[in-house]
Design an enzyme around this catalytic site. Structure first.
Site, short mmCIF file in Angstrom:
data_model
loop_
_atom_site.label_atom_id
_atom_site.label_comp_id
_atom_site.label_asym_id
_atom_site.label_seq_id
_atom_site.Cartn_x
_atom_site.Cartn_y
_atom_site.Cartn_z
N HIS C 15 41.82 31.13 45.49
CA HIS C 15 41.66 29.67 45.64
C HIS C 15 42.99 28.98 45.36
CE1 HIS C 15 40.92 27.96 41.29
NE2 HIS C 15 41.83 28.90 41.25
N CYS C 34 48.81 26.12 39.98
CA CYS C 34 47.48 26.27 40.62
C CYS C 34 47.47 25.67 42.01
CB CYS C 34 46.39 25.62 39.77
SG CYS C 34 46.22 26.38 38.16
N HIS C 40 46.20 31.72 44.85
CA HIS C 40 46.22 32.78 43.84
C HIS C 40 44.75 33.18 43.67
CE1 HIS C 40 45.32 29.13 41.57
NE2 HIS C 40 44.77 29.89 40.64
N HIS C 42 41.27 35.01 41.09
CA HIS C 42 40.65 35.33 39.79
C HIS C 42 39.51 36.32 39.96
CE1 HIS C 42 42.79 32.13 37.73
NE2 HIS C 42 42.40 31.26 38.63
N ASP C 80 32.41 36.51 47.00
CA ASP C 80 33.18 37.69 46.62
C ASP C 80 34.17 38.11 47.72
OD1 ASP C 80 33.89 39.79 44.90
OD2 ASP C 80 32.65 41.18 46.06
N HIS C 81 35.40 38.37 47.30
CA HIS C 81 36.47 38.77 48.22
C HIS C 81 36.66 37.74 49.33
CE1 HIS C 81 36.40 42.45 45.96
NE2 HIS C 81 37.47 42.87 46.59
N GLU C 125 36.67 31.61 34.50
CA GLU C 125 37.74 31.75 35.49
C GLU C 125 38.69 32.85 35.01
OE1 GLU C 125 39.44 28.18 37.84
OE2 GLU C 125 40.85 28.54 36.22
#
Lengths: 136, 136, 136, 136, 136, 136
Positions: C15, C34, C40, C42, C80-81, C125
């Site tokens: 994100h 950010c 980047h 998490h 996810d992913h 996060e």
């Protein structure tokens, strides 16, 4: 092939890093805030690992309950809620770095455990700083 | 006997797994959802381990504060909050698998640390997926 | 008195934090690293908590296996992913801060779970940054 | 409905539990090994939680990077690698139990954070002993 | 130099420690509360580690998704929510100590994975008791 | 404002989920693999939380060492290395779901602790499944 069994125990202690052969200024320069004369402290976690062949009758390399008892009797009960520099003989003349604490714990336990078993100590000073002795 | 000292640092990064010599379909077949063209990401944890003999004066194999500074300066500040594929030179032509990220970190740090100390990298991509380089 | 049951699931996503009404410079000023345009990522951990009265026959407030299935079907399989900004409809016009991700997950699940049960989302996060919605 | 955001920071400190109005024997009777005159120590983890409404432009209740900076400037930099009893003003006349440390941290931060946000402190003395202030 | 890749999986099982050649009293003497005739149980965590050379095309030593699938198919689906003594063939005549469980898992997986890769099992019975096979 | 103090203890136990009023097939349908007739098990973690006003002389809401002793004497020593269904009176006629275990622990301890202190139980069946009683 051998099996390694490990037991993790913990103790909470105060310490400071300090070389008495140096000036306070030099200690501060080398050890930074770890040299604070009034001490600081940690929740130490110590992992004691034994490598050997499982016994045919028990399936144990070493009974982990007995390993826990041994570490509590000879190590953590001596260090827990103590000042490592002031309250223990081991660090009267030895700087209590994580490296030296691991070596001292190894020496204490080596005599208590049969020589046919390899002994290794992993010491966590914090979740992010840890040492192993002997190195693999 | 030697002592191994370890310091854990972290960085949060995006990446995708991708071999440019292959079709998109083949990338998807091999790398599954890790090949998502718009990237995904991880909270990486990197453990840097040095093995050597503690210094007689300090009791340190290596000052962990300095090890932390070294890893932050040369590794995590370069990778943190970055896209590994797009924002770093290291993975312009190298697939950023956990294996390759660990090898790159090892290469970056090997030059910065005295050769008398063995260097090992452990990289956690998730709590359940991790790699070590070099293997023991 | 009621019981709260909680199930923790996870997803790995990319994100960036970004307000399209602002200049890039302002985004950088407010969101710092950010705001990195290349994203980047998490390893997110999401805890879904339901509060209610245990059923007399089962002893369950809610079957945690079914809760896990529900969260996987409607939330983690979607995120996810993925790149939260580019690959999901929820964050096309909503900044994917931890606060907003938690609110979106709450909205997705609120319709799927009987209103007699209170619903709460806790989103990690990182291990050190987390949010709860609604606040107690 | 409001959102609670939380940031976890850490500090390593020495302390002892001690009531100066009592004899040493009474201190030992009440506080046990925690009364050790030479101190012991902990790796403290402190979670600072703020509850409020996310800002419409940023999606933040509070920027967690700024929250981290605030806690480091006013709390952990003052307590880290210190002896809480000897090196800080806060515990000159206050027993540094986990309860009191949490209350002191709350008081320090309450003045630094807008009153529209609820403030809560969770303090881990060890992984198994922790306190929250104010209680829900 | 080679790379070691590791995947952690989990299963929840009941077991008791027991040597059928001994009296109940002797079993109780040796295995203590672990010999309870009605069983007790654990959340086991199993780490499967493979050491080899990353493939030039993929950058993988072994695809961790495939490793996860392999462990789930052949190990955890067989042991999860089972009684190791009663519900599995492996421990019909073998005491399910952590040492023996690790050896059994190694044997199951050794046939499923190319011999060019070294295989190692780490089994956590609890957070504080764990074994590795083969030992380094 | 009050302070909440918490102590985490653990026990390892076997159990199965089962309603004796139902057929085996119905139990299997509702409880899935948790209904396995031969039991399975968990490493349970139990957090006992007390909310009150710190004592002016000690700074304690409740001495966490005494809280630990209380939980070990009345709860974990009764459940540890036991089969909850067979070896305890509490679950002879009560299904040992996480919800019910938490309620039983609350009932056991409520009598042992002064009513001026609020009591709350958090029970982790696994790292990912947990319950709280009473809910906030």
């Amino acid at each position: 092939m051998k099996v390694k069994v490990s037991r993790k125990e913990h103790f909470n202690a105060a310490h400071r890093l300090y070389n008495p052969a140096w000036t306070d200024e030099d200690n501060r320069k080398v050890f930074g805030k770890c040299a604070n004369p009034n001490y600081h402290g940690h929740n130490y976690e110590v992992v004691v690992s034994l490598t050997g062949t499982p016994d045919a009758d028990t399936g144990y390399v070493f009974d982990m309950k007995k390993l826990s008892d041994l570490v509590r009797e000879h190590v953590t009960s001596k260090f827990d809620h103590k000042n490592l520099n002031l309250d223990t003989d081991h660090f009267k003349n030895l700087n209590p770095t994580a490296e030296n604490i691991a070596k001292v714990i190894w020496s204490i336990l080596r005599d208590k455990i049969d020589k046919s078993l390899d002994l290794k100590i992993t010491l966590y000073e914090t979740e992010r700083n840890f040492v192993e002795y002997p190195a693999d």
